[in-house]
Design a protein around this motif. Structure first.
Motif, PDB file in Angstrom:
ATOM      1  N   ARG A 170      -5.665  12.576  -4.125  1.00 55.08           N
ATOM      2  CA  ARG A 170      -4.672  11.811  -3.362  1.00 55.08           C
ATOM      3  C   ARG A 170      -5.235  11.275  -2.051  1.00 55.08           C
ATOM      4  O   ARG A 170      -4.926  10.159  -1.631  1.00 55.08           O
ATOM      5  N   GLU A 171      -6.075  12.079  -1.379  1.00 49.49           N
ATOM      6  CA  GLU A 171      -6.615  11.657  -0.095  1.00 49.49           C
ATOM      7  C   GLU A 171      -7.502  10.431  -0.248  1.00 49.49           C
ATOM      8  O   GLU A 171      -7.413   9.480   0.538  1.00 49.49           O
ATOM      9  N   LEU A 172      -8.343  10.445  -1.285  1.00 51.10           N
ATOM     10  CA  LEU A 172      -9.236   9.315  -1.509  1.00 51.10           C
ATOM     11  C   LEU A 172      -8.448   8.091  -1.971  1.00 51.10           C
ATOM     12  O   LEU A 172      -8.745   6.970  -1.558  1.00 51.10           O
ATOM     13  N   LEU A 173      -7.442   8.306  -2.813  1.00 46.71           N
ATOM     14  CA  LEU A 173      -6.613   7.199  -3.277  1.00 46.71           C
ATOM     15  C   LEU A 173      -5.920   6.513  -2.108  1.00 46.71           C
ATOM     16  O   LEU A 173      -5.954   5.270  -1.987  1.00 46.71           O
ATOM     17  N   ALA A 174      -5.320   7.298  -1.222  1.00 47.77           N
ATOM     18  CA  ALA A 174      -4.604   6.728  -0.068  1.00 47.77           C
ATOM     19  C   ALA A 174      -5.564   5.981   0.852  1.00 47.77           C
ATOM     20  O   ALA A 174      -5.265   4.876   1.316  1.00 47.77           O
ATOM     21  N   ALA A 175      -6.732   6.589   1.118  1.00 50.37           N
ATOM     22  CA  ALA A 175      -7.710   5.959   1.999  1.00 50.37           C
ATOM     23  C   ALA A 175      -8.264   4.671   1.387  1.00 50.37           C
ATOM     24  O   ALA A 175      -8.431   3.661   2.087  1.00 50.37           O
ATOM     25  N   ALA A 176      -8.526   4.699   0.088  1.00 50.56           N
ATOM     26  CA  ALA A 176      -9.082   3.522  -0.588  1.00 50.56           C
ATOM     27  C   ALA A 176      -8.077   2.370  -0.599  1.00 50.56           C
ATOM     28  O   ALA A 176      -8.439   1.216  -0.350  1.00 50.56           O
ATOM     29  N   LEU A 177      -6.815   2.677  -0.875  1.00 52.63           N
ATOM     30  CA  LEU A 177      -5.794   1.623  -0.905  1.00 52.63           C
ATOM     31  C   LEU A 177      -5.584   1.016   0.475  1.00 52.63           C
ATOM     32  O   LEU A 177      -5.450  -0.202   0.615  1.00 52.63           O
ATOM     33  N   LYS A 178      -5.562   1.868   1.514  1.00 59.61           N
ATOM     34  CA  LYS A 178      -5.389   1.340   2.874  1.00 59.61           C
ATOM     35  C   LYS A 178      -6.559   0.440   3.250  1.00 59.61           C
ATOM     36  O   LYS A 178      -6.372  -0.662   3.785  1.00 59.61           O
ATOM     37  N   SER A 179      -7.768   0.904   2.967  1.00 57.25           N
ATOM     38  CA  SER A 179      -8.952   0.109   3.286  1.00 57.25           C
ATOM     39  C   SER A 179      -8.954  -1.201   2.506  1.00 57.25           C
ATOM     40  O   SER A 179      -9.266  -2.268   3.041  1.00 57.25           O
ATOM     41  N   PHE A 180      -8.580  -1.133   1.229  1.00 54.14           N
ATOM     42  CA  PHE A 180      -8.539  -2.336   0.384  1.00 54.14           C
ATOM     43  C   PHE A 180      -7.559  -3.363   0.933  1.00 54.14           C
ATOM     44  O   PHE A 180      -7.882  -4.553   1.070  1.00 54.14           O
ATOM     45  N   PHE A 181      -6.353  -2.947   1.264  1.00 57.71           N
ATOM     46  CA  PHE A 181      -5.350  -3.885   1.769  1.00 57.71           C
ATOM     47  C   PHE A 181      -5.694  -4.374   3.177  1.00 57.71           C
ATOM     48  O   PHE A 181      -5.297  -5.487   3.562  1.00 57.71           O
ATOM     49  N   ASP A 182      -6.427  -3.558   3.956  1.00 54.47           N
ATOM     50  CA  ASP A 182      -6.924  -4.040   5.248  1.00 54.47           C
ATOM     51  C   ASP A 182      -7.897  -5.201   5.046  1.00 54.47           C
ATOM     52  O   ASP A 182      -7.834  -6.222   5.740  1.00 54.47           O
ATOM     53  N   VAL A 183      -8.807  -5.023   4.086  1.00 58.27           N
ATOM     54  CA  VAL A 183      -9.777  -6.078   3.801  1.00 58.27           C
ATOM     55  C   VAL A 183      -9.068  -7.313   3.256  1.00 58.27           C
ATOM     56  O   VAL A 183      -9.302  -8.439   3.706  1.00 58.27           O
ATOM     57  N   ARG A 184      -8.197  -7.105   2.316  1.00 60.69           N
ATOM     58  CA  ARG A 184      -7.510  -8.224   1.677  1.00 60.69           C
ATOM     59  C   ARG A 184      -6.613  -8.992   2.650  1.00 60.69           C
ATOM     60  O   ARG A 184      -6.418 -10.191   2.522  1.00 60.69           O
ATOM     61  N   GLY A 185      -6.067  -8.281   3.647  1.00 58.76           N
ATOM     62  CA  GLY A 185      -5.154  -8.906   4.589  1.00 58.76           C
ATOM     63  C   GLY A 185      -5.825  -9.649   5.726  1.00 58.76           C
ATOM     64  O   GLY A 185      -5.138 -10.238   6.574  1.00 58.76           O
ATOM     65  N   LEU A 186      -7.141  -9.657   5.755  1.00 56.24           N
ATOM     66  CA  LEU A 186      -7.856 -10.341   6.838  1.00 56.24           C
ATOM     67  C   LEU A 186      -7.646 -11.852   6.739  1.00 56.24           C
ATOM     68  O   LEU A 186      -7.951 -12.462   5.708  1.00 56.24           O
ATOM     69  N   PRO A 187      -7.101 -12.483   7.768  1.00 56.44           N
ATOM     70  CA  PRO A 187      -6.892 -13.939   7.726  1.00 56.44           C
ATOM     71  C   PRO A 187      -8.216 -14.692   7.629  1.00 56.44           C
ATOM     72  O   PRO A 187      -9.202 -14.313   8.255  1.00 56.44           O
ATOM     73  N   GLY A 188      -8.222 -15.737   6.841  1.00 59.62           N
ATOM     74  CA  GLY A 188      -9.401 -16.592   6.756  1.00 59.62           C
ATOM     75  C   GLY A 188     -10.401 -16.231   5.695  1.00 59.62           C
ATOM     76  O   GLY A 188     -11.466 -16.869   5.597  1.00 59.62           O
ATOM     77  N   LEU A 189     -10.100 -15.222   4.868  1.00 64.30           N
ATOM     78  CA  LEU A 189     -11.032 -14.867   3.797  1.00 64.30           C
ATOM     79  C   LEU A 189     -11.174 -16.019   2.810  1.00 64.30           C
ATOM     80  O   LEU A 189     -10.190 -16.627   2.392  1.00 64.30           O
ATOM     81  N   LYS A 190     -12.406 -16.275   2.410  1.00 66.44           N
ATOM     82  CA  LYS A 190     -12.650 -17.320   1.420  1.00 66.44           C
ATOM     83  C   LYS A 190     -12.231 -16.850   0.032  1.00 66.44           C
ATOM     84  O   LYS A 190     -11.679 -17.608  -0.754  1.00 66.44           O
ATOM     85  N   LYS A 191     -12.513 -15.576  -0.270  1.00 62.38           N
ATOM     86  CA  LYS A 191     -12.083 -14.994  -1.538  1.00 62.38           C
ATOM     87  C   LYS A 191     -11.551 -13.582  -1.305  1.00 62.38           C
ATOM     88  O   LYS A 191     -12.290 -12.680  -0.925  1.00 62.38           O
ATOM     89  N   LYS A 192     -10.261 -13.415  -1.526  1.00 61.77           N
ATOM     90  CA  LYS A 192      -9.663 -12.099  -1.363  1.00 61.77           C
ATOM     91  C   LYS A 192     -10.037 -11.205  -2.547  1.00 61.77           C
ATOM     92  O   LYS A 192     -10.082 -11.661  -3.679  1.00 61.77           O
ATOM     93  N   PRO A 193     -10.308  -9.934  -2.281  1.00 54.58           N
ATOM     94  CA  PRO A 193     -10.653  -9.026  -3.384  1.00 54.58           C
ATOM     95  C   PRO A 193      -9.471  -8.846  -4.330  1.00 54.58           C
ATOM     96  O   PRO A 193      -8.317  -8.834  -3.903  1.00 54.58           O
ATOM     97  N   SER A 194      -9.776  -8.688  -5.614  1.00 52.25           N
ATOM     98  CA  SER A 194      -8.749  -8.606  -6.643  1.00 52.25           C
ATOM     99  C   SER A 194      -8.572  -7.170  -7.124  1.00 52.25           C
ATOM    100  O   SER A 194      -9.288  -6.246  -6.706  1.00 52.25           O
ATOM    101  N   THR A 195      -7.628  -7.006  -8.037  1.00 52.66           N
ATOM    102  CA  THR A 195      -7.381  -5.683  -8.626  1.00 52.66           C
ATOM    103  C   THR A 195      -8.616  -5.158  -9.335  1.00 52.66           C
ATOM    104  O   THR A 195      -8.982  -3.983  -9.189  1.00 52.66           O
ATOM    105  N   SER A 196      -9.263  -5.998 -10.117  1.00 50.69           N
ATOM    106  CA  SER A 196     -10.446  -5.546 -10.865  1.00 50.69           C
ATOM    107  C   SER A 196     -11.566  -5.134  -9.915  1.00 50.69           C
ATOM    108  O   SER A 196     -12.316  -4.184 -10.196  1.00 50.69           O
ATOM    109  N   GLU A 197     -11.669  -5.798  -8.771  1.00 44.91           N
ATOM    110  CA  GLU A 197     -12.709  -5.435  -7.798  1.00 44.91           C
ATOM    111  C   GLU A 197     -12.376  -4.118  -7.103  1.00 44.91           C
ATOM    112  O   GLU A 197     -13.266  -3.328  -6.777  1.00 44.91           O
TER     113      GLU A 197
END
Length: 284
Positions: free
Chosen positions: A202-229
């Motif tokens: 659970r700890e790794l899942l929560a940390a990974a999801l938060k980090s993923f959505f932080d990256v994905r939410g960055l304004p100006g990204l040319k390509k946002k990371p997807s589910t498969s990534e």
């Protein structure tokens, strides 16, 4: 025949409703969404859940609609006509020996109903969808070389995917049931990850999801990371035994996650993310 989801694919209620609507209407289901959101996998899972065979037609920029019906191999026929042996001479007399059946022909003449996936239709020429209108609507086509009409024994369940690289013709859209797969929210994404990694802590899942959505939410990204990534990234985190603490700072600031190359796929986005982290550290 109704699709109610599967153990390997997290289907939202509106997605299941769209699949069943297409079944009821006997129309192709046109599925759009960001790359990596499971559009192709949907057809595979529906076929498995309904116990139906699956035929796949992966479209390229050079693909022509005719290839899905059949192709006439005139070169082979010419070569055989120039050979002196009796077998070649006999073969040349029947033009059917040089007709190569396409995916649609195979789907139309299958012994049992099946799922037909036309994957990434927007990669082809703009006329490609129009060239399939009649065949997909009437479920038949004419073979001019043999002067025969191929009619579907039963209507296949057709899935058509698009990454929205180009607009599709209105006449084509009218013949489809449409569904757009929205990018999963955090709760849905957690369910998706748990399907693929049921033993993930659970700890790794929560940390990974938060980090993923932080990256994905960055304004100006040319390509946002997807589910498969995200799934690829978590697989790497487990392989390298990365602890949850490495994915976030103690003060809850954004950090550059380890193995970020699984999420960000060009240098501009990596630079942009590193700049954000640098600015946060120096604005404390």
């Amino acid at each position: 025949m109704k699709f109610t989801g599967s153990s390997q694919y997290v289907a939202t209620p509106d997605l299941m409703l769209a699949v069943n609507a297409a079944i009821t209407l006997a129309r192709p289901l046109l599925v759009k969404g960001e790359p990596g959101t499971g559009k192709t996998l949907l057809a595979e899972e529906v076929a498995a859940a309904l116990g139906m065979p699956l035929l796949q037609w992966h479209i390229k920029s050079t693909t022509k609609a005719q290839q899905g019906l059949y192709e006439y191999d005139a070169v082979s026929r010419l070569r055989d006509s120039q050979l002196a042996d009796a077998a070649s001479a006999q073969r040349v007399h029947d033009i059917r020996n040089y007709i190569v059946k396409g995916v649609l022909w195979q789907a139309f003449t299958a012994e049992q109903p099946l799922v037909l996936l036309i994957d990434e239709i927007d990669k082809a020429d703009i006329e490609f969808p129009n060239d399939l209108l009649r065949e997909l609507d009437r479920m038949e086509f004419h073979v001019y070389e043999t002067r025969e009409t191929v009619r579907a024994r039963q209507r296949p369940l057709v899935f058509i995917t698009s990454n929205n690289e180009k607009e599709l013709p209105d006449a084509f859209l009218r013949r489809c049931f449409f569904h757009y797969i929205k990018f999963p929210d955090a709760e849905t994404m957690q369910r998706i990850v748990e399907v693929h990694f049921p033993r993930l802590k659970r700890e790794l899942l929560a940390a990974a999801l938060k980090s993923f959505f932080d990256v994905r939410g960055l304004p100006g990204l040319k390509k946002k990371p997807s589910t498969s990534e995200l799934l690829d990234w978590i697989k790497l985190l487990l392989a390298e035994d990365i602890p949850p603490e490495a994915l976030h700072a103690h003060d809850d600031k954004v950090v550059v996650p380890p193995l970020v190359g699984a999420l960000l796929k060009n240098e501009q986005d990596v630079t942009l993310f590193e700049k954000l982290v640098f600015m946060q550290r120096h604005n404390r």
